[in-house]
Design an enzyme around this catalytic site. Structure first.
Site, PDB file in Angstrom:
ATOM      1  N   HIS A  60       0.855  -1.189   0.000  1.00  0.00           N
ATOM      2  CA  HIS A  60       0.000   0.000   0.000  1.00  0.00           C
ATOM      3  C   HIS A  60       0.889   1.236   0.000  1.00  0.00           C
ATOM      4  CE1 HIS A  60       0.968  -0.472   4.232  1.00  0.00           C
ATOM      5  NE2 HIS A  60       0.437   0.694   4.542  1.00  0.00           N
ATOM      6  N   HIS A  76       1.275   3.924   2.057  1.00  0.00           N
ATOM      7  CA  HIS A  76       1.754   4.721   3.186  1.00  0.00           C
ATOM      8  C   HIS A  76       3.277   4.796   3.029  1.00  0.00           C
ATOM      9  CE1 HIS A  76      -2.020   4.113   5.870  1.00  0.00           C
ATOM     10  NE2 HIS A  76      -2.000   5.331   5.374  1.00  0.00           N
ATOM     11  N   ASP A 101       5.964   4.443   4.755  1.00  0.00           N
ATOM     12  CA  ASP A 101       6.919   3.433   5.228  1.00  0.00           C
ATOM     13  C   ASP A 101       6.930   2.195   4.328  1.00  0.00           C
ATOM     14  OD1 ASP A 101       4.319   3.157   6.274  1.00  0.00           O
ATOM     15  OD2 ASP A 101       4.996   2.013   8.011  1.00  0.00           O
ATOM     16  N   HIS A 102       6.068   2.171   3.299  1.00  0.00           N
ATOM     17  CA  HIS A 102       6.009   1.023   2.394  1.00  0.00           C
ATOM     18  C   HIS A 102       6.380   1.390   0.962  1.00  0.00           C
ATOM     19  CE1 HIS A 102       4.035  -1.433   5.518  1.00  0.00           C
ATOM     20  NE2 HIS A 102       3.748  -0.222   5.957  1.00  0.00           N
ATOM     21  N   HIS A 136      -7.062  -2.412   6.108  1.00  0.00           N
ATOM     22  CA  HIS A 136      -6.266  -1.306   6.638  1.00  0.00           C
ATOM     23  C   HIS A 136      -7.010   0.004   6.365  1.00  0.00           C
ATOM     24  CE1 HIS A 136      -2.677   0.485   8.180  1.00  0.00           C
ATOM     25  NE2 HIS A 136      -2.220   0.952   7.048  1.00  0.00           N
ATOM     26  N   ASP A 142       0.382  -4.052   6.600  1.00  0.00           N
ATOM     27  CA  ASP A 142      -0.580  -3.328   7.416  1.00  0.00           C
ATOM     28  C   ASP A 142      -2.021  -3.814   7.273  1.00  0.00           C
ATOM     29  OD1 ASP A 142       1.838  -2.145   7.582  1.00  0.00           O
ATOM     30  OD2 ASP A 142       1.096  -0.083   7.513  1.00  0.00           O
ATOM     31  N   HIS A 202       7.946  -4.531  11.372  1.00  0.00           N
ATOM     32  CA  HIS A 202       7.121  -3.321  11.270  1.00  0.00           C
ATOM     33  C   HIS A 202       6.754  -2.838  12.676  1.00  0.00           C
ATOM     34  CE1 HIS A 202       3.538  -0.859  10.190  1.00  0.00           C
ATOM     35  NE2 HIS A 202       4.140  -0.698   9.033  1.00  0.00           N
TER      36      HIS A 202
HETATM   37 ZN   LIG Z   1       3.174   0.645   7.611  1.00  0.00          ZN
END
Ligand SMILES: [Zn+2]
Length: 304
Positions: free
Chosen positions: A62, A64, A66-67, A141, A208, A266
């Site tokens: 996805h 976000h 951090d990904h 999520h 997530d 994570h």
């Molecule tokens: Zn994340």
């Protein structure tokens, strides 16, 4: 053949002094699947001793940060290094706008052969090849997020003592493997007589999400499950609000799904010592638990 997970980073949301942003490279024979490259993935790859040319496929769960914030660096490095092969990229179709921005984030001499393969709806099979079958399922999520599952087809393992007893030797072994049967001294020997089933290996990547059926389905019987465990059970309310798992929930998914090796990652910056996640998970899962660490290599468990 090498099958291992190289951990580039384990931090959710923001990098910390001791943790890099989320990111993973799965080495699976001659495939190198880069999952969720967070910020700094290019440098982490270098520190891990891997090259851009090792990447044969990219899977984004996805959009976000951090990904995916590592994508511009990775894309530009694929170009700079003139990586000659095509690199398919799987990502949620609803995030195509983000993908295109990250793909073209700044000026560079664009030579990367990236092939967009957006995942739509509930997911399903996204790629097949010598590596097996890669499929995706929609998770639960705050934004659209997909988990991935890689399944190698089942095969057969030759049994040397049976081959000897049946009188199959030399080039006849190859014929038996390729054609499923071979003629020896006027007798027909079949593959079933000389071998036993060899189950294909399974790897699942669940980022997530709150607890959901898709997470269980992705993890079913996996040899290696890489799963987010952002919080601890004492923060279950926070986890539910944010659409994340606690270490206990991740471990219960692994237990119900019959997973062999559980990789927790994570982690929230609230917990500088990641061992607490492993300790909590151990109360709910009695298989092998690995608390992911930056630049560690996690080997797939030996075949069943
Ligand atoms: Zn994340």
């Amino acid at each position: 053949m090498t099958r291992e997970l190289i951990v580039l980073g384990t931090s959710s949301q923001v990098p910390t002094r001791h943790r890099a942003h989320n990111g993973y490279l799965l080495r699976w024979d001659d495939e190198g699947i880069l999952f969720d490259p967070g910020e700094g993935a290019q440098r982490q790859l270098l520190l891990a001793g891997a090259a851009a040319s090792d990447i044969t496929r990219i899977c984004v769960t996805h959009f976000h940060g951090d990904h995916c914030l590592g994508l511009p660096g990775i894309v530009q490095r694929l170009s700079l290094d003139r990586v000659p092969h095509e690199v398919p990229v799987h990502f949620p179709a609803s995030g195509t706008l983000f993908w295109r921005r990250l793909r073209h984030a700044s000026w560079f001499h664009d030579q990367a052969k990236l092939v967009e393969q957006p995942v739509i709806g509930d997911g399903g099979v996204v790629a097949t090849g010598r590596f097996g079958t890669l499929s995706a399922r929609r998770l639960n999520h705050s934004v659209e997020s997909y988990g991935y599952r890689l399944v190698e087809p089942d095969g057969r393992r030759m049994l040397p003592e049976r081959l000897a007893a049946l009188g199959v030797r030399g080039p006849d072994v190859g014929v038996l493997l390729r054609e499923g049967a071979v003629e020896v001294d006027g007798r027909r020997v079949t593959l079933d007589q000389a071998s036993e089933p060899k189950p294909g290996q399974v790897m699942a990547f669940v980022m997530d999400t709150g607890r959901c059926q898709a997470a269980l389905d992705l993890a079913a019987g996996a040899d290696l499950l890489v799963i987010e465990s952002t919080f601890l059970e004492s923060e279950a309310e926070l986890a539910a609000e944010a659409g994340h798992l606690t270490a206990a929930q991740a471990a219960r998914i692994a237990a119900e799904a019959g997973v062999r090796t559980l990789v927790l990652t994570h982690f929230s910056q609230r917990h500088p010592d990641a061992d607490v996640f492993g300790q909590e998970a151990a109360e709910h899962f009695d298989g092998e638990i690995v608390v992911a660490r930056e630049l560690s290599r996690i080997t797939l468990p030996a075949r069943r």
